[in-house]
Structures are given as structure tokens and as C-alpha cells.
Design a protein around this motif. Structure first.
Motif, PDB file in Angstrom:
ATOM      1  N   GLY A  35       2.286  -9.702  15.063  1.00  0.00           N
ATOM      2  CA  GLY A  35       2.153  -8.292  14.705  1.00  0.00           C
ATOM      3  C   GLY A  35       0.733  -7.802  14.884  1.00  0.00           C
ATOM      4  N   TRP A  36       0.617  -6.503  15.030  1.00  0.00           N
ATOM      5  CA  TRP A  36      -0.684  -5.835  15.023  1.00  0.00           C
ATOM      6  C   TRP A  36      -0.718  -4.870  13.831  1.00  0.00           C
ATOM      7  CZ3 TRP A  36      -4.896  -6.924  17.878  1.00  0.00           C
ATOM      8  CH2 TRP A  36      -4.723  -7.643  19.065  1.00  0.00           C
ATOM      9  N   PHE A  37      -1.849  -4.869  13.168  1.00  0.00           N
ATOM     10  CA  PHE A  37      -2.085  -3.978  12.041  1.00  0.00           C
ATOM     11  C   PHE A  37      -3.428  -3.296  12.260  1.00  0.00           C
ATOM     12  CE2 PHE A  37       1.170  -5.244   8.915  1.00  0.00           C
ATOM     13  CZ  PHE A  37       1.675  -6.365   9.555  1.00  0.00           C
ATOM     14  N   ARG A  38      -3.678  -2.240  11.503  1.00  0.00           N
ATOM     15  CA  ARG A  38      -4.982  -1.590  11.589  1.00  0.00           C
ATOM     16  C   ARG A  38      -5.400  -1.069  10.223  1.00  0.00           C
ATOM     17  NH1 ARG A  38      -3.408   3.686  15.333  1.00  0.00           N
ATOM     18  NH2 ARG A  38      -2.194   4.849  13.753  1.00  0.00           N
ATOM     19  N   GLN A  39      -6.706  -0.977  10.045  1.00  0.00           N
ATOM     20  CA  GLN A  39      -7.254  -0.458   8.800  1.00  0.00           C
ATOM     21  C   GLN A  39      -8.387   0.501   9.115  1.00  0.00           C
ATOM     22  OE1 GLN A  39      -8.509  -3.405   5.916  1.00  0.00           O
ATOM     23  NE2 GLN A  39      -8.295  -1.916   4.249  1.00  0.00           N
ATOM     24  N   ALA A  40      -8.165   1.752   8.782  1.00  0.00           N
ATOM     25  CA  ALA A  40      -9.170   2.785   8.961  1.00  0.00           C
ATOM     26  C   ALA A  40     -10.068   2.829   7.726  1.00  0.00           C
ATOM     27  CB  ALA A  40      -8.498   4.125   9.181  1.00  0.00           C
ATOM     28  N   PRO A  41     -11.278   3.344   7.870  1.00  0.00           N
ATOM     29  CA  PRO A  41     -12.191   3.419   6.726  1.00  0.00           C
ATOM     30  C   PRO A  41     -11.568   4.157   5.541  1.00  0.00           C
ATOM     31  CG  PRO A  41     -13.360   3.922   8.739  1.00  0.00           C
ATOM     32  CD  PRO A  41     -11.905   3.845   9.100  1.00  0.00           C
ATOM     33  N   GLY A  42     -11.619   3.539   4.384  1.00  0.00           N
ATOM     34  CA  GLY A  42     -11.108   4.162   3.183  1.00  0.00           C
ATOM     35  C   GLY A  42      -9.597   4.159   3.039  1.00  0.00           C
ATOM     36  N   LYS A  43      -8.909   3.475   3.953  1.00  0.00           N
ATOM     37  CA  LYS A  43      -7.443   3.450   3.904  1.00  0.00           C
ATOM     38  C   LYS A  43      -6.936   2.018   3.820  1.00  0.00           C
ATOM     39  CE  LYS A  43      -6.668   7.771   6.386  1.00  0.00           C
ATOM     40  NZ  LYS A  43      -5.907   8.437   7.488  1.00  0.00           N
ATOM     41  N   GLY A  99       3.571 -14.797  11.982  1.00  0.00           N
ATOM     42  CA  GLY A  99       4.439 -15.110  10.864  1.00  0.00           C
ATOM     43  C   GLY A  99       5.794 -15.594  11.329  1.00  0.00           C
ATOM     44  N   PRO A 100       6.652 -15.919  10.381  1.00  0.00           N
ATOM     45  CA  PRO A 100       7.999 -16.389  10.726  1.00  0.00           C
ATOM     46  C   PRO A 100       8.751 -15.350  11.551  1.00  0.00           C
ATOM     47  CG  PRO A 100       7.529 -16.740   8.401  1.00  0.00           C
ATOM     48  CD  PRO A 100       6.425 -15.879   8.943  1.00  0.00           C
ATOM     49  N   ASP A 101       9.639 -15.823  12.395  1.00  0.00           N
ATOM     50  CA  ASP A 101      10.394 -14.907  13.252  1.00  0.00           C
ATOM     51  C   ASP A 101      11.391 -14.069  12.461  1.00  0.00           C
ATOM     52  OD1 ASP A 101      12.512 -14.992  16.128  1.00  0.00           O
ATOM     53  OD2 ASP A 101      10.561 -14.034  15.941  1.00  0.00           O
ATOM     54  N   TYR A 102      11.747 -14.518  11.256  1.00  0.00           N
ATOM     55  CA  TYR A 102      12.632 -13.749  10.400  1.00  0.00           C
ATOM     56  C   TYR A 102      11.787 -12.994   9.372  1.00  0.00           C
ATOM     57  CZ  TYR A 102      11.550 -17.772   7.509  1.00  0.00           C
ATOM     58  OH  TYR A 102      10.889 -18.763   6.829  1.00  0.00           O
ATOM     59  N   THR A 107       1.670 -14.999   8.034  1.00  0.00           N
ATOM     60  CA  THR A 107       0.976 -16.115   7.414  1.00  0.00           C
ATOM     61  C   THR A 107      -0.482 -16.220   7.846  1.00  0.00           C
ATOM     62  OG1 THR A 107       3.085 -17.316   7.430  1.00  0.00           O
ATOM     63  CG2 THR A 107       1.082 -18.606   7.013  1.00  0.00           C
ATOM     64  N   TYR A 108      -0.732 -15.933   9.096  1.00  0.00           N
ATOM     65  CA  TYR A 108      -2.062 -16.105   9.673  1.00  0.00           C
ATOM     66  C   TYR A 108      -2.585 -14.770  10.185  1.00  0.00           C
ATOM     67  CZ  TYR A 108      -0.396 -20.917   9.658  1.00  0.00           C
ATOM     68  OH  TYR A 108       0.118 -22.125   9.280  1.00  0.00           O
ATOM     69  N   TRP A 109      -3.897 -14.569  10.011  1.00  0.00           N
ATOM     70  CA  TRP A 109      -4.539 -13.314  10.390  1.00  0.00           C
ATOM     71  C   TRP A 109      -5.806 -13.575  11.178  1.00  0.00           C
ATOM     72  CZ3 TRP A 109      -2.521  -8.517   9.117  1.00  0.00           C
ATOM     73  CH2 TRP A 109      -1.427  -8.529   8.242  1.00  0.00           C
ATOM     74  N   GLY A 110      -6.092 -12.691  12.111  1.00  0.00           N
ATOM     75  CA  GLY A 110      -7.360 -12.744  12.812  1.00  0.00           C
ATOM     76  C   GLY A 110      -8.432 -11.999  12.049  1.00  0.00           C
TER      77      GLY A 110
END
Length: 119
Positions: A35-43, A99-102, A107-110
Motif C-alpha cells: 500500500g501507499w499512504f501519505r501524510q500532509a503537514p498537520g494531518k 501487509g497480509p494479502d487479506y 505490518t512493515y513501513w518505509g
């Protein structure tokens, strides 16, 4: 154990494109959904996109649907996020995760890569 390293972030103009990469260590990459996630300043951190372990199924946040594409190359232990038609509101630190396929847990993050979009 899986280690993830993102790259490809930087500065882009609104309407431009960037491609993020996430390289994974270990021989079990193909057993994980990514997966890809993002975090903007203050969010809070927000979901962006997900791809199953085979690459045959993808899912996107409404905010990026039609503009971003997630893909993976299991032979290269790498997942990608192609970002087109960038908007200033896409500015954030982008993280990849494994993470798990289901389910929808990871589990792991960059460590993240900064993407800045100027107007």
C-alpha cells in the motif's frame, strides 16, 4: 522481516507527474499486499492506494482515483506509484507499506519520501 525504502519524491508543478518507487528487501515480497499512504503537514496519515500480492487487484482513495496508478514488479521486489495530474493538495510525505494479502492491515513501513506540488 521486510525493509522498505521509498524513492522518487521531489518537487513538481501542478499538472505534472512523479513516479514513486518502493524497494523491498527479502525474498517474501510477493507474499505481501502493498500500500501507499501519505501524510500532509498537520494531518493524519491517509490511505492512497493498495495492490494485492499478485498485482491483479488494486484499490484507490477517491481523492487520487483516475490520477494515480499503483503497480508492482515482484521480480524486482518493487512497488510503484505513478502520480499524474498532480495538485498542490497532493503535497505530503508518502509511505509504502507491506501487509497480509487479506484484510487491510500493514505490518512493515518505509521511512517516507517527500512530494511537494507547487501551484
Amino acid at each position: 522481516q521486510v525493509q522498505l525504502v521509498e524513492s522518487g519524491g521531489g518537487l513538481a508543478q501542478a499538472g505534472g507527474s512523479l513516479r514513486l518507487s518502493c524497494a523491498a528487501s527479502g525474498r517474501t515480497f510477493s507474499s505481501y499486499a502493498m500500500g501507499w499512504f501519505r501524510q500532509a503537514p498537520g494531518k493524519d496519515r491517509a490511505f492512497v492506494a493498495r495492490i494485492n500480492r499478485s498485482g491483479g487487484s488494486t484499490f484507490y482513495a477517491d481523492s487520487v482515483k483516475g490520477r494515480f496508478t499503483i503497480s508492482r514488479d515482484n521480480a524486482k521486489n518493487t512497488v510503484y506509484l505513478q502520480m499524474n495530474s498532480l495538485k498542490p493538495e497532493d503535497t505530503a510525505v508518502y509511505y509504502c507499506a507491506a501487509g497480509p494479502d487479506y484484510g487491510s492491515t500493514y505490518t512493515y513501513w518505509g521511512q517516507g519520501t517527500q512530494v511537494t506540488v507547487s501551484s
